[in-house]
Design a protein around this motif. Structure first.
Motif, PDB file in Angstrom:
ATOM      1  N   LYS A 102     -23.506  19.902   6.709  1.00  0.00           N
ATOM      2  CA  LYS A 102     -23.218  18.476   6.649  1.00  0.00           C
ATOM      3  C   LYS A 102     -21.959  18.139   7.420  1.00  0.00           C
ATOM      4  N   ASP A 103     -22.042  17.098   8.193  1.00  0.00           N
ATOM      5  CA  ASP A 103     -20.855  16.595   8.878  1.00  0.00           C
ATOM      6  C   ASP A 103     -19.976  15.875   7.865  1.00  0.00           C
ATOM      7  N   ALA A 137     -12.417  21.883   4.357  1.00  0.00           N
ATOM      8  CA  ALA A 137     -12.301  23.280   3.907  1.00  0.00           C
ATOM      9  C   ALA A 137     -13.233  23.527   2.726  1.00  0.00           C
ATOM     10  N   ASN A 138     -14.522  23.458   2.999  1.00  0.00           N
ATOM     11  CA  ASN A 138     -15.523  23.520   1.926  1.00  0.00           C
ATOM     12  C   ASN A 138     -15.511  24.845   1.172  1.00  0.00           C
ATOM     13  N   PHE A 139     -15.304  25.948   1.883  1.00  0.00           N
ATOM     14  CA  PHE A 139     -15.353  27.250   1.192  1.00  0.00           C
ATOM     15  C   PHE A 139     -14.115  27.458   0.335  1.00  0.00           C
ATOM     16  N   ARG A 140     -13.006  26.866   0.746  1.00  0.00           N
ATOM     17  CA  ARG A 140     -11.805  26.897  -0.081  1.00  0.00           C
ATOM     18  C   ARG A 140     -12.095  26.217  -1.423  1.00  0.00           C
ATOM     19  N   ALA A 141     -12.794  25.086  -1.356  1.00  0.00           N
ATOM     20  CA  ALA A 141     -13.160  24.387  -2.587  1.00  0.00           C
ATOM     21  C   ALA A 141     -14.091  25.239  -3.440  1.00  0.00           C
ATOM     22  N   LYS A 142     -15.039  25.917  -2.794  1.00  0.00           N
ATOM     23  CA  LYS A 142     -15.982  26.752  -3.534  1.00  0.00           C
ATOM     24  C   LYS A 142     -15.274  27.895  -4.251  1.00  0.00           C
ATOM     25  N   LEU A 143     -14.169  28.374  -3.667  1.00  0.00           N
ATOM     26  CA  LEU A 143     -13.395  29.446  -4.288  1.00  0.00           C
ATOM     27  C   LEU A 143     -12.461  28.938  -5.387  1.00  0.00           C
ATOM     28  N   GLY A 158     -17.408  10.315  -0.818  1.00  0.00           N
ATOM     29  CA  GLY A 158     -18.829  10.085  -1.000  1.00  0.00           C
ATOM     30  C   GLY A 158     -19.705  11.254  -0.601  1.00  0.00           C
ATOM     31  N   PHE A 159     -19.389  11.908   0.498  1.00  0.00           N
ATOM     32  CA  PHE A 159     -20.224  13.009   0.990  1.00  0.00           C
ATOM     33  C   PHE A 159     -19.688  14.377   0.585  1.00  0.00           C
ATOM     34  N   LEU A 160     -18.536  14.431  -0.069  1.00  0.00           N
ATOM     35  CA  LEU A 160     -17.975  15.705  -0.516  1.00  0.00           C
ATOM     36  C   LEU A 160     -18.290  15.929  -1.988  1.00  0.00           C
ATOM     37  N   ASP A 161     -18.595  17.171  -2.333  1.00  0.00           N
ATOM     38  CA  ASP A 161     -18.856  17.483  -3.736  1.00  0.00           C
ATOM     39  C   ASP A 161     -17.660  18.165  -4.391  1.00  0.00           C
ATOM     40  N   TYR A 162     -16.468  17.910  -3.847  1.00  0.00           N
ATOM     41  CA  TYR A 162     -15.234  18.437  -4.416  1.00  0.00           C
ATOM     42  C   TYR A 162     -14.123  17.414  -4.205  1.00  0.00           C
ATOM     43  N   ASP A 163     -13.059  17.551  -4.987  1.00  0.00           N
ATOM     44  CA  ASP A 163     -11.935  16.629  -4.901  1.00  0.00           C
ATOM     45  C   ASP A 163     -10.995  17.007  -3.757  1.00  0.00           C
ATOM     46  N   VAL A 164     -10.303  16.018  -3.234  1.00  0.00           N
ATOM     47  CA  VAL A 164      -9.349  16.217  -2.149  1.00  0.00           C
ATOM     48  C   VAL A 164      -8.003  15.626  -2.559  1.00  0.00           C
ATOM     49  N   GLU A 165      -6.929  16.353  -2.324  1.00  0.00           N
ATOM     50  CA  GLU A 165      -5.590  15.880  -2.641  1.00  0.00           C
ATOM     51  C   GLU A 165      -4.877  15.383  -1.386  1.00  0.00           C
TER      52      GLU A 165
END
Length: 409
Positions: free
Chosen positions: A395-396, A115-121, A134-141
């Protein structure tokens, strides 16, 4: 008896479609402000009411925290159906797809870590396990037990909304690195409770509970001929990152179809006749024998012409045609009428208008770096909105280079 693309097909619960061609679920980036259907969405699908005997609407997130993914602007979002006031738009969508008698299916999903756009918001993003991807530029819970139970309920609630909106069926999305695949993957699911770990049964658990809830709702509220399908990627192998192999995926299909009366299984493939490394049989040939004949098989993957579709039919019951219907939304109709030679195979500025591509799709496919591309793309480079597309959406989620799985068909 030799199968023909023009054969009528009847599913196990009685629903029939006029031919063996399916339009698979493909992202249109046409949702707006939390996933609402827009006029661009309606126009795109209205143009494709004769693209195939059955049209599967793109992946639609079922939980507030389930998306948007593969999105980059408030008017270029993934669709969502996680609250009742989103239903009117989806009701219009079902109606325009069905206007010529073909079936409308809605694919349901939760994006999980994607959910990349959720992270951007600035909102939290969830997954079965939390670690440095490694390939994500946001944190995941990591999802809690209570949150997993809520996701299961959300799939049921979205199924009820799809029924209310007039869809002929739903497809549970367990492919393309979204949440259900994340639970099934031994690489991404590192939990030690009942929802994870390294045993196959524990990694199937969330998927099985979601299927159970969807079928419960269908039995309670849907017409008897309501269609239910399941889509999966038959392997998750990216170098040293191995989530599961084709043997484990086959076990998942076997378990799902032994426990639930799925109308179809949908294999998401890079190429319709793809084979596992070192194996002589195609994925389709491996998977099909493990489930009952009453359950149909759909395969998708680089079917770009009538000849491709005919060739793919030797492996399957139904052939999904993706990118070719971006170019010519009458792909199925022309074959049904014996006019396959009239199918348009290259995109052009004129065909962009005729095919009612959404602004989001125009921007994606007019990007010279976009893969997989549409034949003839050079003619629409001038339509690209320079600088508007965040390349992170290409990006996959595992770092693989397949780029936008929902447009790979």
């Amino acid at each position: 008896m030799t199968k023909q693309l023009t054969d009528k097909v009847t599913f196990r619960h009685g629903a029939s479609i006029a031919n063996r061609i399916v339009q698979p679920p493909m992202l249109t980036n046409s949702g707006k402000n939390d996933g609402y259907v827009t006029q661009d969405t309606i126009d795109y699908y209205a143009a494709r009411s004769q693209s195939a005997g059955m049209v599967i609407v793109e992946y639609t997130y079922v939980s507030r925290a389930g998306g948007p993914s593969r999105s980059w602007a408030r008017d270029r979002e993934q669709l969502g159906l996680y609250k009742d006031d989103q239903k009117p738009g989806f009701a219009k969508l079902a109606k325009v797809i069905k206007k010529n008698g073909n079936k409308a299916i809605l694919q349901l999903e939760h994006s999980g870590r994607e959910a990349n756009f959720r992270a951007k918001l600035g909102d939290k993003v969830y997954a079965p396990s939390s670690f440095d991807f490694g390939f994500l530029d946001y944190d995941v819970e990591e999802l809690t037990d209570a949150e997993i139970h809520e996701v299961i309920k959300d799939f049921g609630a979205a199924t009820k909304r799809a029924i209310d909106c007039g869809f002929d069926g739903v497809e549970i999305h367990g492919a393309n690195h979204y949440l259900l695949q994340q639970f099934f993957s031994a690489w991404s699911n590192r939990r030690t409770d009942e929802w994870g770990g390294q045993t196959l049964d524990s990694r199937m658990h969330c998927i099985m509970e979601i299927a159970k809830e969807v079928f419960r709702v269908v039995k309670a509220y849907a017409p008897k001929d309501f269609i239910v399908g399941y889509r999966l990627s038959p392997e998750e192998v990216h170098g040293d990152n191995v989530g599961y192999d084709y043997k484990e995926a086959t076990e998942l299909v076997k378990t799902l179809t032994e426990n639930f009366e799925f109308d179809y299984i949908h294999l998401s493939l890079p190429q319709y006749d793809a084979k596992p490394a070192g194996v002589d049989k195609t994925y389709a040939e491996i998977v099909k024998p493990v489930f009952p004949e009453e359950t149909k098989l759909i395969i998708v993957g680089n079917v770009m012409s009538e000849e491709d579709a005919k060739d793919a039919l030797q492996y399957t019951d139904l052939v999904a045609v993706g990118r070719a219907t971006f170019i010519d939304p009458q792909f199925g109709l022309k074959i049904s009428e014996g006019r396959g030679n009239e199918i348009i195979h290259e995109i052009s500025p004129e065909q962009v208008k005729k095919s009612k591509l959404t602004p989001g799709l125009i921007n994606l496919f007019s990007d010279p770096k976009m893969e997989p591309h549409l034949p003839g793309r050079e003619s629409i480079y001038s339509l690209h909105e320079a600088g508007s597309l965040d390349k992170s959406v290409l990006k996959d989620g595992t770092g693989a280079s397949y780029n936008l799985a929902h447009l790979k068909a």
